[in-house]
Write an enzyme that holds these catalytic residues in place. Structure first.
Site, PDB file in Angstrom:
ATOM      1  CG  ASP A 260      -2.192   0.865   0.945  1.00 10.24           C
ATOM      2  OD1 ASP A 260      -2.156   1.680  -0.003  1.00 10.24           O
ATOM      3  OD2 ASP A 260      -3.185   0.754   1.688  1.00 10.24           O
TER       4      ASP A 260
HETATM    5  C1  BGC Z   1      -5.123   3.192   0.367  1.00  8.05           C
HETATM    6  C2  BGC Z   1      -5.338   2.135  -0.705  1.00  8.05           C
HETATM    7  C3  BGC Z   1      -5.235   2.761  -2.077  1.00  8.05           C
HETATM    8  C4  BGC Z   1      -3.910   3.467  -2.199  1.00  8.05           C
HETATM    9  C5  BGC Z   1      -3.671   4.090  -3.553  1.00  8.05           C
HETATM   10  C6  BGC Z   1      -3.896   4.044   0.109  1.00  8.05           C
HETATM   11  O1  BGC Z   1      -3.833   5.111   0.987  1.00  8.05           O
HETATM   12  O2  BGC Z   1      -5.018   2.543   1.621  1.00  8.05           O
HETATM   13  O3  BGC Z   1      -6.586   1.520  -0.533  1.00  8.05           O
HETATM   14  O4  BGC Z   1      -5.398   1.776  -3.053  1.00  8.05           O
HETATM   15  O5  BGC Z   1      -3.843   4.488  -1.215  1.00  8.05           O
HETATM   16  O6  BGC Z   1      -4.493   5.163  -3.782  1.00  8.05           O
END
Ligand code: BGC
Length: 693
Positions: A260
């Site tokens: 993530d």
């Molecule tokens: C979130 C994810 C997301 C990623 C990219 C993160 O902060 O937890 O769910 O896919 O950002 O945008």
């Protein structure tokens, strides 16, 4: 691909494992850097070695980024574009929690299909969806992105979503590869505070909390994203047991695994990696393929491979996976796949897509209360409309950043245009449109107070002096505790955030053009102190009502019961269940037994009913939940129609993980329940023979 790999330097290979936002390729870097990206510290040459992009705004932007990249990349390896397409691209559908309440597999699949077609016109190839995180935590803002608290429903809907996105091949134009997330158990963030610690037993994880991810894996999801939280004390990003053993070996996942956002470097703040080098080493060794918006692999691992401290074969294997994925997506043949302004304008927000968005919104509305059948309203009945959402266009919900509120109507305008509004003195009913605003749920939107808003409650109490029926429309991205408001209202429609067609669906439901049919995919507590509260809990040794006087499992200041149970939802029709019967009392080995129930629509209104099948295994090697959803049917009933609804019962439904993580089934009695919600069921007993010893 192998030949290409041979021509690549170690740095170029590592670049394929890095994902950064699009502006790096096309803007003046000094002005654009923010947050964690400030510390990315890549040279211009290195930027043009990176492998993938996070987020893209339009076909033009995608084409510009890809073109600039290919002009600068020595091997002309195309970038792959990934983005969060969560509940629609520009046509916004209900938030996943709302969609779950539709209990409609085909509908959820079609939502994903349309989302994929729209998103691909901007050259997006991968979506960070579905979110398989099962949650029992209404304080957690991201519960809106989940399919709720139930493992079976999560399995089914994650499966459907992946099938919808990926179509028959991710090479085809109009399909997206799905990256399910967040592995693992992110929905259990302690105290509902986002990014917080998660701690649970492996048996509980496999039995319950992994079911959403398993649905995505079984549907063939091409990618997985690790979660921010720790699992057994180690951040998921660098958790070898979680990635290598559970995800790859036990669950058989063979796709790419991405961190993530900045997750690799966060292993430092978690207090495990001492610096960037360790963060990179820990994550790489644990099996993480791609690093999102940090570049520690590129900066820290080069030396490790050059010196031979890390075997180059390990790197080659990972990079080959990325290159093959790009090939599978068809990007070597057409790096701009899908990106087209003309197609964008034809496909995005088309009347067909909007029509489907309205259907999805209608099927996601839950009728929670309807005293004296105040709803539906007849054409002659006029409304006095109040509440903070009455004039709100942003009813899209979080994670809908390509969807513009300018495409949405307000409820006020729709009712007004149909001449349905009047003054409070003259009206037949008061409709109060309250609840949360769209930005009160989503990532990092945790709350400690999820009671119905107090100033809204006071306004409703104030409106009671007009002695008119009060209908509450409650928008929210989470279960809201409605205990304080329910006694002041006659009807309540739970409308979540329903996307582009929110207001129209609400209008259609108020006036009976739509008969509400959704059921709650998550329990609505009666009090905050009951959280976590969920229907599929284990029995205790001292359940309420057992003979220990007051020494039983209860609260001295509250009942144990929720305000609204999982699976609950009323309809304008009236469904009666009777004659639950089974084709045989004993089920042996692999046999199948048919369970049948009669359901009758005792009303003059056609509508859907969601018939739910639950089981309980009263004696097993470990304590089993008092009820578990195992199957459901969404059935259309004409007015006064009666139907026989059948379920196939087999031993797969009785299997569970024991303490030693053996997946097993026992001989003995199983109780089968069928009904309109988890707390309103008929029951039948059955004996299973032929279980594991
Ligand atoms: C979130 C994810 C997301 C990623 C990219 C993160 O902060 O937890 O769910 O896919 O950002 O945008």
């Amino acid at each position: 691909m192998k030949n290409l790999l041979k021509e690549m330097t170690i740095e170029e290979k590592l670049g394929q494992l890095i994902q950064i936002p699009p502006f790096f390729y096309i803007k003046d870097l000094k002005d654009e850097l923010y947050g964690p990206a400030v510390e990315l510290g890549l040279s211009k040459e290195q930027i043009f070695m990176t492998g993938s992009v996070l987020g893209i705004g339009s076909p033009e932007e995608m084409i510009e980024v890809q073109k600039t990249y290919l002009e600068n990349n020595r091997h002309k390896i195309p970038l792959v574009f990934m983005a969060d397409i969560i509940h629609g691209y520009e046509t916004i559908f209900p938030i996943p929690l709302a969609l779950a309440g539709s209990f409609n597999k085909d509908l959820v699949k079609k939502v994903a299909e349309i989302s994929a077609k729209e998103a691909q016109t901007s050259g997006i190839h991968v979506t960070y969806s579905p979110m398989g995180d099962i949650s029992r935590e209404p304080r957690w803002g991201r519960i809106m992105e989940s399919f709720g608290e139930d493992p079976h429903l999560n399995y089914i809907l994650n499966y459907q979503m992946v099938k919808g996105y990926q179509g028959s091949s991710i090479k085809d134009e109009g399909s997206l590869a799905a990256s399910f997330k967040h592995f693992a158990a992110y929905g259990l963030s302690e105290a509902g505070r986002d990014y917080n610690t998660v701690d649970l037993s492996e048996y509980s994880f496999k039995q319950y909390f992994a079911q959403g991810y398993l649905g995505a894996i079984d549907a063939g999801a091409k990618m997985a994203m690790t979660s921010f939280n720790t699992f057994e004390g180690i951040p998921a990003t660098m958790n070898e047991k979680l990635i290598q053993k559970i995800l790859k070996k036990d669950f058989g996942f063979e796709g790419l695994i991405i961190s993530d956002y900045n997750g690799v470097r966060e292993t430092i703040t978690h207090g495990i990696s001492e610096n960037d080098k360790e963060a990179a080493l820990n994550s790489f060794k644990a099996g993480l393929d791609i690093e999102m918006v940090s570049a520690t692999y590129m900066k820290e691992l080069k030396e490790e491979f050059e010196s031979g401290r890390l075997p180059i074969e390990l790197l080659d294997e990972r990079v080959l996976k990325v290159l093959k994925f790009k090939e599978e997506l068809g990007l070597f043949d057409n790096p701009y796949k899908g990106a087209s302004r003309i197609k964008h304008d034809q496909i995005v927000l088309s009347s067909k897509n909007l029509e489907f968005a309205l259907k999805a919104a209608n099927e996601s509305i839950v009728l929670l209360q309807n005293n004296n059948n105040i709803l539906p309203l007849s054409k002659e009945q006029k409304i006095f409309l109040a509440g903070p959402n009455a004039n709100e266009t942003d009813l899209n919900g979080a994670w809908s950043w390509h969807g513009s509120r300018t495409n949405n109507e307000t409820l006020y305008n729709i009712l007004n245009n149909n001449d349905l509004l009047t003054s409070v003195e003259k009206c037949d009913v008061i409709v109060y449109f309250g609840g949360e605003k769209s930005n009160e749920s989503g990532e990092a939107k945790s709350k400690t107070n999820i009671n119905f808003n107090e100033s809204q409650l006071n306004e409703i109490i104030e409106l009671k002096k007009y002695n008119k029926p009060i209908i509450l429309i409650n928008s929210s991205g989470r279960p809201i505790i409605l205990t304080n408001v329910i006694k002041h209202t006659d009807s309540i429609l739970q409308t979540w955030f329903l996307g582009t067609k929110s207001a129209e669906a609400i209008y259609q439901t108020l006036y009976g053009i739509n008969n509400p049919s959704a059921k709650l995919p998550v329990t609505f507590p009666q009090k905050i102190g009951q959280i976590p509260i969920y229907y599929n809990h284990l029995p205790t040794g001292r359940p309420k009502g057992s003979s220990y006087n007051e020494y039983v499992s209860y609260y001295i200041d509250s009942s144990n019961e929720p305000l609204f149970n999982f699976g609950f939802g009323l309809s304008y029709s009236n469904f009666k269940y009777q004659s639950l019967s089974i084709s045989k009392d004993i089920i042996k080995g692999d046999e199948e037994v048919i369970l049948t129930v009669n359901v009758k629509n005792e009303s003059n209104r056609a509508g859907y009913e969601i018939v739910q099948l639950y089981i309980y295994d009263p004696f097993a090697k470990i304590s089993r939940p008092v009820k578990e959803l195992k199957d459901f049917r969404k059935v259309w009933f004409e007015e006064n129609e009666e139907k026989k609804i059948s379920f196939k019962i087999n031993k797969e439904m009785f299997k569970y993980y024991d303490q030693n993580l053996n997946y097993r089934v026992d001989d003995g009695q199983i109780i089968l329940y069928v009904g309109t919600s988890s707390n309103k069921t008929l029951e039948q007993k059955i004996i299973f023979v032929g279980g594991d010893k």
